[in-house]
Design a protein around this motif. Sequence first.
Motif, mmCIF file in Angstrom:
data_model
loop_
_atom_site.group_PDB
_atom_site.id
_atom_site.type_symbol
_atom_site.label_atom_id
_atom_site.label_comp_id
_atom_site.label_asym_id
_atom_site.label_seq_id
_atom_site.Cartn_x
_atom_site.Cartn_y
_atom_site.Cartn_z
ATOM 1 N N LYS A 85 27.424 1.192 -31.488
ATOM 2 C CA LYS A 85 28.326 2.144 -32.133
ATOM 3 C C LYS A 85 27.594 3.133 -33.040
ATOM 4 C CE LYS A 85 32.394 -0.798 -31.870
ATOM 5 N NZ LYS A 85 33.517 -1.418 -32.599
ATOM 6 N N ILE A 86 26.298 2.931 -33.233
ATOM 7 C CA ILE A 86 25.509 3.859 -34.044
ATOM 8 C C ILE A 86 24.886 4.903 -33.121
ATOM 9 C CG2 ILE A 86 23.538 4.104 -35.591
ATOM 10 C CD1 ILE A 86 23.998 1.269 -36.516
ATOM 11 N N PRO A 87 25.104 6.186 -33.378
ATOM 12 C CA PRO A 87 24.498 7.225 -32.532
ATOM 13 C C PRO A 87 22.968 7.116 -32.546
ATOM 14 C CG PRO A 87 26.200 8.150 -33.975
ATOM 15 C CD PRO A 87 25.961 6.746 -34.438
ATOM 16 N N ARG A 88 22.359 7.292 -31.371
ATOM 17 C CA ARG A 88 20.904 7.288 -31.209
ATOM 18 C C ARG A 88 20.269 5.986 -31.719
ATOM 19 N NH1 ARG A 88 19.049 10.571 -34.771
ATOM 20 N NH2 ARG A 88 16.933 10.516 -33.931
ATOM 21 N N TRP A 89 21.002 4.894 -31.628
ATOM 22 C CA TRP A 89 20.517 3.637 -32.183
ATOM 23 C C TRP A 89 19.205 3.179 -31.542
ATOM 24 C CZ3 TRP A 89 19.772 -0.680 -29.171
ATOM 25 C CH2 TRP A 89 20.371 -0.678 -27.897
ATOM 26 N N SER A 90 19.075 3.363 -30.238
ATOM 27 C CA SER A 90 17.895 2.830 -29.564
ATOM 28 C C SER A 90 16.618 3.542 -29.990
ATOM 29 C CB SER A 90 18.067 2.907 -28.049
ATOM 30 O OG SER A 90 18.269 4.237 -27.629
ATOM 31 N N GLU A 91 16.702 4.853 -30.225
ATOM 32 C CA GLU A 91 15.520 5.598 -30.662
ATOM 33 C C GLU A 91 15.081 5.145 -32.044
ATOM 34 O OE1 GLU A 91 16.345 9.782 -30.406
ATOM 35 O OE2 GLU A 91 17.689 9.459 -28.709
ATOM 36 N N VAL A 92 16.061 4.943 -32.931
ATOM 37 C CA VAL A 92 15.750 4.514 -34.303
ATOM 38 C C VAL A 92 15.163 3.107 -34.293
ATOM 39 C CG1 VAL A 92 16.718 4.049 -36.582
ATOM 40 C CG2 VAL A 92 17.546 6.005 -35.250
ATOM 41 N N VAL A 93 15.787 2.215 -33.539
ATOM 42 C CA VAL A 93 15.304 0.833 -33.469
ATOM 43 C C VAL A 93 13.886 0.788 -32.909
ATOM 44 C CG1 VAL A 93 15.631 -1.358 -32.250
ATOM 45 C CG2 VAL A 93 17.580 -0.239 -33.360
ATOM 46 N N LYS A 94 13.592 1.612 -31.914
ATOM 47 C CA LYS A 94 12.254 1.642 -31.332
ATOM 48 C C LYS A 94 11.208 1.958 -32.391
ATOM 49 C CE LYS A 94 9.460 4.190 -27.916
ATOM 50 N NZ LYS A 94 8.530 4.787 -28.889
ATOM 51 N N GLY A 95 11.454 2.997 -33.194
ATOM 52 C CA GLY A 95 10.495 3.372 -34.225
ATOM 53 C C GLY A 95 10.315 2.297 -35.280
ATOM 54 N N LEU A 96 11.426 1.701 -35.707
ATOM 55 C CA LEU A 96 11.357 0.661 -36.732
ATOM 56 C C LEU A 96 10.653 -0.588 -36.208
ATOM 57 C CD1 LEU A 96 14.991 1.082 -38.098
ATOM 58 C CD2 LEU A 96 12.898 1.642 -39.345
ATOM 59 N N TRP A 97 10.979 -0.974 -34.993
ATOM 60 C CA TRP A 97 10.373 -2.178 -34.406
ATOM 61 C C TRP A 97 8.870 -1.984 -34.188
ATOM 62 C CZ3 TRP A 97 11.165 -7.151 -33.736
ATOM 63 C CH2 TRP A 97 10.414 -7.841 -32.794
ATOM 64 N N ASP A 98 8.479 -0.829 -33.687
ATOM 65 C CA ASP A 98 7.055 -0.573 -33.451
ATOM 66 C C ASP A 98 6.273 -0.597 -34.759
ATOM 67 O OD1 ASP A 98 7.539 -0.395 -30.769
ATOM 68 O OD2 ASP A 98 7.375 1.789 -30.649
ATOM 69 N N ALA A 99 6.886 -0.082 -35.823
ATOM 70 C CA ALA A 99 6.220 -0.115 -37.129
ATOM 71 C C ALA A 99 6.053 -1.554 -37.612
ATOM 72 C CB ALA A 99 7.020 0.696 -38.143
ATOM 73 N N ASP A 100 7.070 -2.394 -37.379
ATOM 74 C CA ASP A 100 6.974 -3.805 -37.772
ATOM 75 C C ASP A 100 5.879 -4.528 -37.003
ATOM 76 O OD1 ASP A 100 9.050 -3.353 -39.463
ATOM 77 O OD2 ASP A 100 10.554 -4.448 -38.297
ATOM 78 N N ARG A 101 5.752 -4.209 -35.729
ATOM 79 C CA ARG A 101 4.740 -4.886 -34.913
ATOM 80 C C ARG A 101 3.330 -4.442 -35.315
ATOM 81 N NH1 ARG A 101 8.087 -7.096 -34.888
ATOM 82 N NH2 ARG A 101 6.536 -8.474 -35.809
#
Length: 419
Positions: free
Chosen positions: A115-131
């Motif tokens: 339900k969050i617009p562009r959620w996958s793009e945001v999650v990708k950036g955050l997850w990659d930074a965590d890794r």
Amino acid sequence: MTFERHHIHTLRQRLDESPTFMVVIAGPRQIGKSTLVRQVLAGRPASFVAVDQPLPELVDPFTGSRVGVGLSAQIIPGAQPTTEWLVNQWIQARTKARALPEGQQYVLAIDEIQKIPRWSEVVKGLWDADRAETLAMHVILLGSSPWLMQKGLTESLAGRYEAIRMTHWSYSEMQAAFDFSLDEYFYFGGYPGSAGLIRDERRWREYVRGALIHPNIEKDILQMTRVDKPALLKTLFELGCAYSGQIISYTKLQGQLQDAGNTVTLAHYLDLLSQAGLLTGLSKYAIQKHRQRASSPKLNALNTALISAQGGYSFTDARNDRTYWGRLVESAVGAHLCNTASDSCLVQYWRESPDEVDFVLSNGRKLVALEVKSGTGFATPKGLKVFTEKFSTARPLIVGEGGIPLAEFMSRPAEDWLE
């Protein structure tokens, strides 16, 4: 004691490992996705945030206008989460994860992420930074809009997640959790939230229609994807449940529906209903792929509660009408096969007039033809004989009277019958 679905063991195992992949949990509404995650998170350092709940906004108590950090928070009903909200939730979880003693892992679970617009793009950036930081934080994403979840996962998150796919509750689960009889499961279906209402059938029907069917269509389909003819989609769903277990051409469906558009539109809407876990259209088994795609669909509700809640039969009346009960039992068997089949197991039907086979299972190597018999009189179905003569490698199975008992069949997943 709270009932635990079998998926819980997989999720616990994933969270006991080092965070290498995100965990994605997807499936229809009201099947226990959030409950499952909360059960696993109990006793772990974790945050569970739901996108579809009202969000706290910072509001100036004197003017009522939105302001920055530092003033009192107030709930604004209907406020929609944004990418900024998602980033903020993630940053808060990161802070808690970094504060844990070495060797402990934090878990961030986000419900209704689609339900969050562009959620996958945001999650990708955050997850990659965590890794890149090797942060000891697991991330669980939950969603009840499978097509939007899949779109985001394939576009931005390929290779970054493992999926746990949940479906409607099986007979074994409803029997163990709520002491359902097999007949009760055939009629009332597999929604755990409605199980306590079955002794008051009027109340049960109102709950299924108002709390399950309406939100599935209005929120998970019409608000989440483009539908040019919403009235047509709703009518197609209602008609599809009424015709569950029957093979109907798209041309005939057009004749039953007002403002039906073309067959491509109907096929698309049926696909949306299928991905939402409501109603599917099985294709005909054929060696040639183009014949499968061009075939008339065999409609099948994916939970028999959707049929009974909209039909005119009480539980007692349904059992006394052998024709109606036979269609309901066949629909329950079809739903069970669809809900328990893996991606490698295809569920179809077969018909070459006047011969027909209720369901055909295949996995590229093995072929099983199933005929459902719910009545008391037994005769070997002619369709099975014709099918096995045409396809010599096929294994015929009778489910019900004269064959595998219905209770046994409904207690085992589709793949078992291909072994």
